[in-house]
Design an enzyme around this catalytic site. Structure first.
Site, mmCIF file in Angstrom:
data_model
loop_
_atom_site.group_PDB
_atom_site.id
_atom_site.type_symbol
_atom_site.label_atom_id
_atom_site.label_comp_id
_atom_site.label_asym_id
_atom_site.label_seq_id
_atom_site.Cartn_x
_atom_site.Cartn_y
_atom_site.Cartn_z
ATOM 1 N N CYS A 188 -4.316 1.628 -3.773
ATOM 2 C CA CYS A 188 -3.291 2.319 -3.666
ATOM 3 C C CYS A 188 -3.344 3.789 -3.585
ATOM 4 O O CYS A 188 -3.472 4.525 -4.667
ATOM 5 C CB CYS A 188 -2.060 2.134 -4.881
ATOM 6 S SG CYS A 188 -0.815 3.361 -4.683
ATOM 7 N N CYS A 368 3.165 2.438 1.150
ATOM 8 C CA CYS A 368 2.808 3.290 -0.239
ATOM 9 C C CYS A 368 4.298 3.967 -0.813
ATOM 10 O O CYS A 368 4.498 4.906 0.047
ATOM 11 C CB CYS A 368 1.794 4.272 -0.221
ATOM 12 S SG CYS A 368 1.469 5.173 -1.600
#
Ligand code: UQ1
Length: 436
Positions: A188, A368
């Site tokens: 991430c 994201c």
């Protein structure tokens, strides 16, 4: 008669527990890793109805499964780390053979995996999805600083330290706060700045941070990379926010050590190291493949499982597949990516079993959901090449680079819910909605 019956029950019991390893060591599919990818794919395979009890084996040494996309919310004081975890034994379907142990080595020429216990598992198909290792030792002084409750050094990338950041943010009323991001691939890639945006908002609401003048708290984003984000469309918006909000950007600054209250950054091309004092330091360490993957015949030069970009099939061994962070798939490492990889891999395993060709169905989709403040999220969604592939942009004609409240509720409330209720059970297809 009575004693005999008891004796036979006892005998059966001991047979069950000391059964020779070979009796239970052959499986149609062996899944290495019970993280997001391993559980999603194993349960999707089971859901096809084509597998009997114990046909599928799952291997993972962990006691707990963590919803790691939620750790940014822990960093921002919105959730507790305990509410985001489940016991592995509660997530792994009882129809699987669950080996709650580590992997020692891969023996692809023998279609076998050797477990840490020494036992060997034979497979027809192997899915390798053990994730990556977070290397806290990559920053000198970091393990010691994290372990010491008195230091203002934290990292949301580990269960032990994930809640230290919020304690530090709440305690900080003045000084320099530095949020780091390393050079190289991490899980991430947006998380290092998500927690910074939440901290900024917290200090802003407390009157400690001003975007248009001197503040009690100053904020620096120090990244080993060259910009705020890898995808140009979202990078532009995030760079605009950084400037508007008065956050200092130190790019190509890669944290290498912590010396007391000083952070030391490596610079490219042999330039001198840069030292910066801090009053709060949030660290994202380097990450990379686990040694048992990296040092194995199934890895590429970088140490990731060497699979084709669109099919996730191994480049050399046709019965090996990989998904998630451990794979060589050149996309960003997220649970959202797994929602798109999983159905392709499931189909490809079944096709291969049936002698049919594989489909090149994975386009690199990843996402994201980037928290930009309390109550707002920019929902970056893109595919290979950094090309936007926006679920809601395409349906409602909106621009997902604009932070929105609806996306915040997706991130904070809906995704954690659908993850444990559906995704790890194999019934969630991400942007495609529910499966089956
Ligand atoms: C998603 O399915 C998912 O898993 C539950 C996430 O959680 C980590 C996500 O961040 C994203 C973006 C998705 C994709 C789903 C939609 C509806 C865009």
């Amino acid at each position: 008669m009575f004693p005999t019956r008891l004796a036979s029950v006892a005998a059966r019991r001991s047979f069950a527990t000391v059964a020779p390893a070979s009796s239970s060591s052959a499986h149609k599919v062996v899944v290495v890793g019970a993280g997001t990818a391993g559980l999603s794919i194993a349960h999707q395979l089971l859901g096809t109805g084509r597998f009997k009890d114990q046909d599928i084996a799952v291997v993972d040494p962990a006691e707990w499964h963590h919803y790691q996309p939620g750790w940014t919310l822990v960093g921002g004081g919105l959730k507790t780390k305990e509410e985001l975890r489940r016991r592995m034994t509660d997530l792994v379907d009882p129809k699987f053979k669950f080996y709650n142990t580590s992997v020692g080595s891969f023996k692809p020429e023998d279609n076998a995996v050797r477990l840490g216990s020494g036992q060997s598992l034979q497979y027809e198909h192997l899915l390798v999805a053990p994730g990556v290792k977070v290397d806290f030792g990559s920053v000198s002084g970091l393990p010691e600083a994290l372990a010491d409750a008195a230091t203002p050094v934290s990292s949301i990338y580990g269960y032990e330290s994930v809640d230290k950041l919020w304690r530090d943010i709440s305690k900080t009323s003045k000084g320099r706060a530095i949020f780091t991001q390393p050079a190289g691939a991490i899980k991430c890639a947006g998380a290092p700045q998500k927690v910074m945006w939440l901290a900024l908002d917290h200090w802003r609401q407390a009157g400690l941070y001003k975007t248009d003048g001197p503040s009690d708290v100053d904020i620096t984003f120090a990244s080993g990379l060259g910009g705020m984000f890898a995808v140009p469309k979202y990078a532009a918006k995030l760079e605009q926010l950084r400037k508007e909000r008065g956050v200092e950007g130190l790019f190509f600054h890669d944290l290498v050590s912590i010396n007391g209250d000083k952070a030391v950054f490596a610079r490219p091309d042999g330039q001198d190291k840069v030292e910066r004092p801090f009053d709060l330091l949030h660290v994202v360490p380097k990450m990379g493949p686990h040694a048992f993957v990296k040092d194995s015949p199934i890895a590429n030069e970088a140490g990731y499982v060497d699979v084709h970009d669109n099919s996730a099939q191994h480049k050399k061994y046709a019965n090996i597949w990989s998904s998630g962070d451990a794979s060589s798939l050149p996309t960003s490492k997220t649970a959202a990516a797994v929602t798109a990889q999983a159905p392709v891999i499931v189909n490809n395993i079944l096709n291969t079993m049936d002698g049919k060709p594989v489909e090149n169905g994975y386009d690199g989709y990843t996402s994201c959901p980037l928290l930009t403040e309390y109550g707002k999220v920019l929902l970056a969604e893109f595919k290979y090449g950094g090309v936007p592939k926006e679920t809601f942009g395409d349906v409602f004609g909106i621009d997902q680079a604009e932070p929105r409240r609806s996306f915040y509720h997706l991130k904070k409330d809906f995704f954690p819910w659908v993850y444990y209720n559906n995704m790890v059970k194999g019934t969630w297809g991400g942007p495609k909605g529910w499966l089956n």
